[in-house]
Write an enzyme that holds these catalytic residues in place. Sequence first.
Site, short mmCIF file in Angstrom:
data_model
loop_
_atom_site.label_atom_id
_atom_site.label_comp_id
_atom_site.label_asym_id
_atom_site.label_seq_id
_atom_site.Cartn_x
_atom_site.Cartn_y
_atom_site.Cartn_z
N HIS A 411 0.92 -1.08 -0.18
CA HIS A 411 0.04 0.02 0.16
C HIS A 411 1.12 1.26 0.02
O HIS A 411 0.39 2.24 -0.38
CB HIS A 411 -0.90 0.20 1.33
CG HIS A 411 -2.20 0.68 0.78
ND1 HIS A 411 -2.56 1.43 -0.13
CD2 HIS A 411 -3.45 0.21 1.47
CE1 HIS A 411 -3.82 1.76 -0.07
NE2 HIS A 411 -4.39 1.07 0.76
N ASP A 415 -1.71 2.17 -5.01
CA ASP A 415 -3.30 2.55 -4.39
C ASP A 415 -4.18 1.63 -4.44
O ASP A 415 -4.08 0.75 -5.44
CB ASP A 415 -3.71 4.01 -5.12
CG ASP A 415 -2.53 5.06 -4.82
OD1 ASP A 415 -2.10 4.97 -3.63
OD2 ASP A 415 -2.46 6.12 -5.60
#
Length: 439
Positions: A411, A415
């Site tokens: 992450h 995204d």
Amino acid sequence: MGIHIIKMPDIGEGIAEVELVAWHVQVGDTISEDQNLADVMTDKAAVEIPSPVAGKVLALGGTLGEMMAVGAELIRIEVEGAGNTSAQAAAESAAPAAEAVAPTPAQSPAAASKAPAPAAKAPSAPTAAGSARAPATPAPVATRQFGEAPLASPAVRRRAWDLGIELQYVHGSGPQGRILHEDLDAYIQAQQGHSAMAACITQYAPRTGSQQVPVIGLRRKIAEKMQEAKRRIPHFTYVEEVDVTELEALRNKLNSQHGATRGKLTLIPLIARAMVVALRDFPQINARYDDDAGVVTRYEGVHLGIAAQTDNGLVVAVLRHAESRDLWGNASEVARLAEAARSGKATRDELTGSTITLTSLGALGGIVSTPVINYPEVGIVGVNRLVEKPVVMNGQIVVRKTMNLSSSFDHRVVDGMDAARFIQAVRSLLETPATLFID
């Protein structure tokens, strides 16, 4: 007679130390030239150490799981002629070397091999399926001292578990007291005299044994890498269902037409092709993240890691430039890499350098998983079990073949929206397989 000392060789690539994971000889053995002496582990690649001479083994220079520096004494061999070490130097180093590697009574392979035959642990004879589990009869006698872990391969341990045999009580006839399948057979035959007593004991008798299994070799490398990946990477997982009815129809058609000449296709090369095509629009996922330097490196070529299950654990072999091969080229290379990984013959280059990983548990894949990213990559795609189930299409209930894709992403770099769009692109390609071949 002379003494020949073999030192830990320089494996190359700047490696300063290696892990000793297997001995193939023991003290007192007579060995021949080029005979395999030991296996060592570098990163994830196992390397065999052959003997340059013939002779008799006098001393072993390390214990299993020990990290040994390049140049450290590996083994001492008595040979015809002068050897490579003077008598005085050999005598001066023999005492401390012997003290360093001399096994304790609890570790001595010789002690294990001289132990009395085990007594009074009688599993009932296995069923035709080979999976019957039965309890012991009278109190067994251990063949090794308390705290000494029995040496056995995963296959032998699994068979012993299925048969209800505690390896603590089985004599091992292999190198360093390793328990072989033949030892299990001998143990079962030795207990046949107690079959009448065993029949009087229910299968629910308490099991009190325990085993201490050292985490060494490939298993240790896997543990370290998984811990590093979870420590460094904030994972998030995205799961999507894919209708693979048309894909399966195409695969079966291709196999019927070309299977005899080009080889049978599994789903893996088709999914690999879908990932290659989808990654053209998502270069941030075909990448590696150096979080120490704060640099993401994106790759034009797709070096696809293929997770392969081996007896010792999961190994990721690398299908290099998956974008440059057709379906059968990828299929044959995946098969070759998987065999090399399972046999322990994969090279360091074949196990490093992947840019994204594809993992599958095959028929045991379950309906969902949360795969761990192969650090320092930023994405991994997991294939779950293919099932047939009723699906509503155009207001009608029809039977379709479906499969989930379980994916995880870093992450910090990927995204959530980009990850979802990537998996949706893969899904679209798999559900309309003709688009896999449109450039």
